[in-house]
Write a protein that holds these residues in place. Structure first.
Motif, short mmCIF file in Angstrom:
data_model
loop_
_atom_site.label_atom_id
_atom_site.label_comp_id
_atom_site.label_asym_id
_atom_site.label_seq_id
_atom_site.Cartn_x
_atom_site.Cartn_y
_atom_site.Cartn_z
N TYR A 21 0.84 -1.20 0.00
CA TYR A 21 0.00 0.00 0.00
C TYR A 21 0.88 1.25 0.00
N PRO A 22 1.58 1.52 -1.07
CA PRO A 22 2.53 2.63 -1.06
C PRO A 22 1.89 4.00 -0.81
N PHE A 23 0.61 4.13 -1.08
CA PHE A 23 -0.07 5.40 -0.88
C PHE A 23 -0.16 5.80 0.59
N ILE A 24 -0.02 4.84 1.50
CA ILE A 24 -0.07 5.15 2.94
C ILE A 24 1.07 6.11 3.32
N ALA A 25 2.21 5.99 2.63
CA ALA A 25 3.35 6.88 2.93
C ALA A 25 3.02 8.34 2.61
N TYR A 26 1.98 8.56 1.84
CA TYR A 26 1.56 9.93 1.55
C TYR A 26 1.23 10.68 2.84
N GLY A 27 0.74 9.97 3.86
CA GLY A 27 0.46 10.61 5.16
C GLY A 27 1.73 11.14 5.81
N THR A 28 2.81 10.36 5.75
CA THR A 28 4.06 10.85 6.33
C THR A 28 4.69 11.93 5.45
N ASP A 29 4.37 11.93 4.14
CA ASP A 29 4.82 13.04 3.29
C ASP A 29 4.19 14.34 3.77
N TRP A 30 2.91 14.27 4.13
CA TRP A 30 2.23 15.46 4.64
C TRP A 30 2.79 15.87 6.01
N LEU A 31 3.14 14.89 6.83
CA LEU A 31 3.78 15.18 8.11
C LEU A 31 5.09 15.93 7.88
N ALA A 32 5.87 15.44 6.93
CA ALA A 32 7.15 16.08 6.60
C ALA A 32 6.91 17.51 6.11
N PHE A 33 5.94 17.66 5.21
CA PHE A 33 5.63 18.98 4.67
C PHE A 33 5.18 19.93 5.78
N ALA A 34 4.39 19.45 6.73
CA ALA A 34 3.93 20.29 7.83
C ALA A 34 5.10 20.80 8.66
N HIS A 35 6.10 19.96 8.90
CA HIS A 35 7.29 20.42 9.63
C HIS A 35 7.98 21.55 8.86
N LEU A 36 8.08 21.41 7.56
CA LEU A 36 8.75 22.44 6.76
C LEU A 36 7.95 23.74 6.74
N VAL A 37 6.63 23.62 6.67
CA VAL A 37 5.77 24.82 6.68
C VAL A 37 5.88 25.53 8.03
N ILE A 38 5.87 24.77 9.11
CA ILE A 38 5.99 25.38 10.44
C ILE A 38 7.34 26.08 10.56
N ALA A 39 8.39 25.48 10.01
CA ALA A 39 9.71 26.13 10.02
C ALA A 39 9.65 27.48 9.31
N VAL A 40 8.94 27.54 8.19
CA VAL A 40 8.82 28.79 7.42
C VAL A 40 8.09 29.85 8.25
N VAL A 41 7.09 29.44 9.02
CA VAL A 41 6.33 30.38 9.84
C VAL A 41 7.25 31.11 10.82
#
Length: 173
Positions: free
Chosen positions: A78-98
């Motif tokens: 189920y490779p699409f499940i990793a999409y959730g951790t991709d969003w987790l990673a993206f959220a960390h980067l967005v918070i860093a930008v804030v």
């Protein structure tokens, strides 16, 4: 007592920026390393197997092996499940930008610094509650909580220093 010169203001601002820089760096590292979780856990399991740690900390090594196997299985089926951790990673980067806002002007953006303290504090109950519900070992929950506990140190110092900076007179040139 107010700072005796503009040098105190500049020094305080530099310390705030160092604290926020540490926080931003931690968020970026956390974000970037969340993308290749499957590969990282596979490497960790292989690395740990070649050390004396399996006999010293068998439960911890067993947990890493279990998580690595689960990620490999899930990724294959189920490779699409990793999409959730991709969003987790993206959220960390967005918070860093804030946090760039307070890096530039901490007094105007003190609310972001306060948000950082609240977010760090929220990690502890999240790790305990969700970790227990999801069957995460207590040791791993403690590791997760350490991110909030360690993360709150620079952001709380930045908050205290920003409050101090607020009270300092502006440089007179």
């Amino acid at each position: 007592m107010a700072a005796s010169s503009g040098g105190g203001r500049a020094r305080t601002l530099r310390r705030i920026r160092i604290c926020l820089g540490i926080l931003i760096a931690g968020l970026v590292v956390s974000g970037v390393t969340a993308f290749p979780l499957r590969e990282e856990l596979h490497l960790a399991a292989q690395t740990l197997a070649g050390t004396p740690l399996p006999s010293i900390l068998p439960d911890a090594v067993g947990w890493v092996d279990r998580v690595a196997a689960a990620l490999a299985d899930t990724g294959a089926r189920y490779p699409f499940i990793a999409y959730g951790t991709d969003w987790l990673a993206f959220a960390h980067l967005v918070i860093a930008v804030v946090f760039i806002g307070p890096l530039i002007d901490p007094v105007r953006n003190i609310w972001v610094i306060q948000f950082g303290v609240i977010a760090c504090a929220g990690i502890v109950p999240l790790a305990l509650i969700a970790g227990s519900i999801r069957g995460i070992p207590l040791g791993w929950q403690l590791i997760d909580m350490s991110f909030g506990i360690l993360g709150v140190i620079p952001v709380a110092i930045a908050w205290r220093l920003t409050r101090r900076l607020e009270r300092m007179p502006l440089d007179a040139h």
